[in-house]
Write an enzyme that holds these catalytic residues in place. Structure first.
Site, PDB file in Angstrom:
ATOM      1  CE  LYS A 148      -4.172  -0.137   2.144  1.00 52.19           C
ATOM      2  NZ  LYS A 148      -5.270  -0.340   3.104  1.00 52.19           N
TER       3      LYS A 148
ATOM      4  CB  CYS B  24     -19.277   2.309   8.693  1.00 50.45           C
ATOM      5  SG  CYS B  24     -17.744   2.524   8.517  1.00 50.45           S
TER       6      CYS B  24
HETATM    7  P1  NAD Z   1      -9.164   0.037   6.397  1.00 44.92           P
HETATM    8  O1  NAD Z   1      -9.390  -1.113   6.620  1.00 44.92           O
HETATM    9  O2  NAD Z   1      -9.394   0.558   5.106  1.00 44.92           O
HETATM   10  O3  NAD Z   1      -7.726   0.760   6.914  1.00 44.92           O
HETATM   11  C1  NAD Z   1      -6.981   0.407   7.921  1.00 44.92           C
HETATM   12  C2  NAD Z   1      -5.712   0.815   7.586  1.00 44.92           C
HETATM   13  O4  NAD Z   1      -4.685   0.554   8.771  1.00 44.92           O
HETATM   14  C3  NAD Z   1      -5.200  -0.556   6.697  1.00 44.92           C
HETATM   15  O5  NAD Z   1      -4.389   0.128   5.457  1.00 44.92           O
HETATM   16  C4  NAD Z   1      -4.243  -1.454   7.494  1.00 44.92           C
HETATM   17  O6  NAD Z   1      -3.123  -1.913   6.758  1.00 44.92           O
HETATM   18  C5  NAD Z   1      -3.759  -0.285   8.513  1.00 44.92           C
HETATM   19  N1  NAD Z   1      -3.136  -0.763   9.535  1.00 44.92           N
HETATM   20  C6  NAD Z   1      -3.630  -1.900  10.572  1.00 44.92           C
HETATM   21  N2  NAD Z   1      -2.815  -1.950  11.562  1.00 44.92           N
HETATM   22  C7  NAD Z   1      -1.707  -1.005  11.454  1.00 44.92           C
HETATM   23  C8  NAD Z   1      -0.506  -0.787  12.080  1.00 44.92           C
HETATM   24  N3  NAD Z   1      -0.364  -1.448  13.293  1.00 44.92           N
HETATM   25  N4  NAD Z   1       0.334   0.216  11.664  1.00 44.92           N
HETATM   26  C9  NAD Z   1       0.008   0.881  10.558  1.00 44.92           C
HETATM   27  N5  NAD Z   1      -1.210   0.761   9.873  1.00 44.92           N
HETATM   28  C10 NAD Z   1      -2.153  -0.417  10.275  1.00 44.92           C
HETATM   29  O7  NAD Z   1     -10.280   0.939   7.336  1.00 44.92           O
HETATM   30  P2  NAD Z   1     -11.192   2.297   7.422  1.00 44.92           P
HETATM   31  O8  NAD Z   1     -12.273   1.967   6.452  1.00 44.92           O
HETATM   32  O9  NAD Z   1     -10.258   3.420   6.882  1.00 44.92           O
HETATM   33  O10 NAD Z   1     -11.485   2.367   8.790  1.00 44.92           O
HETATM   34  C11 NAD Z   1     -10.770   2.754   9.690  1.00 44.92           C
HETATM   35  C12 NAD Z   1     -11.425   3.247  11.052  1.00 44.92           C
HETATM   36  O11 NAD Z   1     -12.414   4.418  10.600  1.00 44.92           O
HETATM   37  C13 NAD Z   1     -12.593   2.182  11.568  1.00 44.92           C
HETATM   38  O12 NAD Z   1     -12.648   2.499  12.863  1.00 44.92           O
HETATM   39  C14 NAD Z   1     -13.995   2.539  10.599  1.00 44.92           C
HETATM   40  O13 NAD Z   1     -15.146   2.275  11.624  1.00 44.92           O
HETATM   41  C15 NAD Z   1     -13.697   4.289  11.012  1.00 44.92           C
HETATM   42  N6  NAD Z   1     -14.442   5.145   9.859  1.00 44.92           N
HETATM   43  C16 NAD Z   1     -14.529   4.301   8.668  1.00 44.92           C
HETATM   44  C17 NAD Z   1     -15.261   5.090   7.527  1.00 44.92           C
HETATM   45  C18 NAD Z   1     -15.303   4.400   6.357  1.00 44.92           C
HETATM   46  O14 NAD Z   1     -16.057   5.125   5.490  1.00 44.92           O
HETATM   47  N7  NAD Z   1     -14.563   3.762   5.820  1.00 44.92           N
HETATM   48  C19 NAD Z   1     -15.861   6.279   8.002  1.00 44.92           C
HETATM   49  C20 NAD Z   1     -15.880   6.900   9.235  1.00 44.92           C
HETATM   50  C21 NAD Z   1     -15.193   6.013  10.085  1.00 44.92           C
HETATM   51  C1  UGA Z   2     -21.728   5.896   6.861  1.00 50.44           C
HETATM   52  C2  UGA Z   2     -22.194   7.148   7.357  1.00 50.44           C
HETATM   53  O1  UGA Z   2     -23.120   7.918   6.312  1.00 50.44           O
HETATM   54  C3  UGA Z   2     -20.870   8.039   7.354  1.00 50.44           C
HETATM   55  O2  UGA Z   2     -21.276   9.300   8.246  1.00 50.44           O
HETATM   56  C4  UGA Z   2     -19.968   7.234   8.302  1.00 50.44           C
HETATM   57  O3  UGA Z   2     -18.517   8.196   8.674  1.00 50.44           O
HETATM   58  C5  UGA Z   2     -19.619   5.827   7.878  1.00 50.44           C
HETATM   59  O4  UGA Z   2     -20.757   5.079   7.640  1.00 50.44           O
HETATM   60  C6  UGA Z   2     -18.931   5.377   8.911  1.00 50.44           C
HETATM   61  O5  UGA Z   2     -18.775   5.390  10.165  1.00 50.44           O
HETATM   62  O6  UGA Z   2     -17.880   4.654   8.276  1.00 50.44           O
HETATM   63  P1  UGA Z   2     -20.993   4.902   4.368  1.00 50.44           P
HETATM   64  O7  UGA Z   2     -21.030   3.236   4.951  1.00 50.44           O
HETATM   65  O8  UGA Z   2     -19.934   5.272   3.565  1.00 50.44           O
HETATM   66  O9  UGA Z   2     -20.939   5.936   5.424  1.00 50.44           O
HETATM   67  O10 UGA Z   2     -22.232   4.891   3.371  1.00 50.44           O
HETATM   68  P2  UGA Z   2     -23.835   5.527   3.464  1.00 50.44           P
HETATM   69  O11 UGA Z   2     -23.765   6.512   2.433  1.00 50.44           O
HETATM   70  O12 UGA Z   2     -24.170   6.322   4.859  1.00 50.44           O
HETATM   71  O13 UGA Z   2     -24.454   4.044   3.006  1.00 50.44           O
HETATM   72  C7  UGA Z   2     -24.679   3.275   4.077  1.00 50.44           C
HETATM   73  C8  UGA Z   2     -25.737   2.297   3.659  1.00 50.44           C
HETATM   74  O14 UGA Z   2     -26.917   2.798   3.622  1.00 50.44           O
HETATM   75  C9  UGA Z   2     -25.528   1.918   2.229  1.00 50.44           C
HETATM   76  O15 UGA Z   2     -25.652   0.423   2.038  1.00 50.44           O
HETATM   77  C10 UGA Z   2     -26.638   2.620   1.385  1.00 50.44           C
HETATM   78  O16 UGA Z   2     -27.053   2.133   0.320  1.00 50.44           O
HETATM   79  C11 UGA Z   2     -27.749   2.522   2.360  1.00 50.44           C
HETATM   80  N1  UGA Z   2     -28.737   3.589   2.542  1.00 50.44           N
HETATM   81  C12 UGA Z   2     -28.537   4.970   2.490  1.00 50.44           C
HETATM   82  C13 UGA Z   2     -29.894   3.341   2.193  1.00 50.44           C
HETATM   83  O17 UGA Z   2     -30.454   2.185   1.950  1.00 50.44           O
HETATM   84  N2  UGA Z   2     -30.964   4.463   2.218  1.00 50.44           N
HETATM   85  C14 UGA Z   2     -30.434   5.864   2.463  1.00 50.44           C
HETATM   86  O18 UGA Z   2     -31.369   6.736   2.299  1.00 50.44           O
HETATM   87  C15 UGA Z   2     -29.228   6.153   2.600  1.00 50.44           C
END
Ligand code: NAD
Ligand code: UGA
Length: 435
Positions: free
Chosen positions: A35, A260
């Protein structure tokens, strides 16, 4: 400011690149070597609209760098964001092992003040646990712990990060608060909501749980409309016009998925159980959403009068929503599996998520992956729309008619006008009704 972001996945990468765009000097760390080497070459390992262009801009201005060497990254900055994954463990709780491993590494590798911030979604009390761990590992280290949960959505990540409704900051001392004021200096102060750490951690879970509940609510209203003959589009529109309810997240669909909502609502229920608190409302959302994905397969089957064995079914969309290649907890995956188990030949298409789905659905010989929509539709018995990609909204219906004798469409995203579809000669089934 100099900022270190540990974990360069969806959240870490978007946050790091956006912090750099705000003018901070950012080092992004990940322990995944491939990555980091991709990122060093300007390649974004995930699909997120606009992120590659933004990476190029901040790389050209020298504001961002990437490394696998956490120790080195800690030398240059005292502001450390932890953005590693917090996946669901076998009991449904958040697996905090990655967060704690990083916290321990920070403690071991630091010899000057550090502000250790969780951007990962972590259960109430995690900040306090990190504090104990760091103190135990390095008793002489001066540090603070803080929580700054992230609310971005995949597919809209850059605009969500740079134009948030609010920025939640959980702190327990003035020094940390002053650092956050610098980090977010370019945002309006009224958007920054300060609280204690536990409340900040809870705000994240409460927000995701509420949004998930809103979706399940409208999905159940759609089911009711379907049976009693109401119109879900008018219903959700009229409900949403009430400013106390709000129009967003009232689109019925095949159930929510993604990395999430499903894991976070399981995690908050788990925390509540551990503390002997009942969250029966959220528990029922979990059941409602799990059942819904299976129900969608039944709806598709019903559109073929239950005669599904051997039928060719086109599945348009595999990602959990549009504009992402993410298939985690995708309703489309469950639907594909259910149809395949019933003996259908499933011809699936997705503009971005095919590679991920091929691995996930490898066990099913009767699920075929198509590079183009036309191949997926050719001579089909039924078209299912599972993800709301623009490409599907823009389908040329006359072309569809030329490709297949079937006129049956099950639209699980309510993309089209039911009356128009009927007038165009289609047998159009949608969520919350049938034309
Ligand atoms: P992800 O799996 O895409 O990324 C996590 C990264 O951390 C990976 O690249 C992994 O290799 C790295 N990692 C793990 N252990 C490590 C270490 N010891 N040192 C360095 N790197 C390390 O996860 P994500 O989707 O980015 O989610 C991260 C957090 O944010 C989660 O708690 C998730 O719930 C939260 N979150 C995600 C979203 C989203 O839209 N994906 C939105 C809001 C919050
Ligand atoms: C969601 C939240 O919207 C973010 O605010 C949050 O940061 C994130 O989770 C997280 O904690 O990781 P995300 O999972 O990227 O974001 O996607 P959304 O757009 O929220 O959609 C989630 C699911 O709900 C999808 O399957 C979508 O199709 C569904 N959805 C959303 C519906 O079925 N109806 C709606 O009106 C909206």
């Amino acid at each position: 400011m100099k900022i270190t972001v540990i974990g360069s996945g969806y959240v870490g990468l978007v946050s790091g690149i956006c912090f750099a765009k705000l003018g901070h000097d950012v080092i992004c760390v990940d322990n995944n070597k491939s990555k980091i080497s991709q990122l060093k070459s300007g390649i974004i390992p995930i699909f997120e609209p606009g992120l590659a262009e933004l990476l190029k801009a901040v790389s050209d201005s020298g504001k961002i760098s990437f490394t696998t060497d956490l120790k080195e990254a800690l030398k240059t900055s005292n502001t450390i964001f932890i953005a590693v994954g917090t996946p669901q463990d076998e009991n449904g709780a958040a697996d905090l092992s990655y967060v704690f491993a990083v916290a321990q590494e920070i403690a071991q590798s630091s010899d000057s003040y550090k502000l250790i911030i969780t951007k990962s979604t972590v259960p109430a009390g995690t900040g306090a646990q990190i504090k104990t761990l760091v103190q135990k590992t390095n008793p002489t280290l001066e540090f603070s712990v803080a929580s700054n949960p992230e609310f971005l959505r995949e597919g809209a990540a850059i605009s969500d990060f740079t134009n948030p409704d609010r920025i939640v900051v959980g702190v327990e001392d003035d020094k940390s608060r002053a650092i956050f004021a610098d980090i977010y200096a370019s945002f309006p102060t009224e958007k920054i909501i300060y609280s204690d750490i536990i409340t900040a951690e809870l705000i994240k879970y409460a927000s995701n749980s509420f949004l998930a509940t809103k979706i399940s609510f409208i999905n159940e209203m759609a089911d009711l409309c379907e049976i009693v003959g109401g119109d879900i589009k008018s219903l959700s529109n009229a409900m949403g016009l009430d400013s106390r309810i709000g129009e967003k997240f009232l689109n019925p669909g095949p159930g929510f998925g993604g990395s999430c909502f499903p894991k976070d609502i399981m995690a908050i229920v788990n925390v509540a159980k551990e503390n002997k608190v009942s969250l029966s409302l959220i528990e029922s959302v979990i059941t409602s959403n799990n059942d819904r994905k299976i129900k969608m397969a039944d709806k598709i089957s019903a559109a073929l009068n239950g005669e599904i064995n051997g039928k060719k079914i086109t599945l348009l969309g595999l990602a959990f929503k549009a504009n992402t290649d993410d298939i985690r907890y995708s309703p489309a995956t469950v639907i594909a599996e259910e149809l395949a188990k019933k003996g259908a030949e499933v011809f699936a298409h997705d503009p971005e998520a095919i590679e991920n789905s091929k691995k996930e659905l490898a066990a099913f010989e009767n699920i075929h992956f198509c590079e183009t929509v036309d191949t997926a539709i050719q001579d089909t018995d039924l078209i299912v729309i599972a993800t709301e990609w623009k490409e599907y909204r823009d389908l040329d219906w006359e072309k569809v008619k030329a490709l297949t004798h079937s006129r049956k469409i099950v639209d699980l995203r309510n993309l089209f006008d039911a009356i128009q579809m009927k007038e165009s000669g289609f047998d159009y089934f949608y969520i919350g009704g049938k034309a």
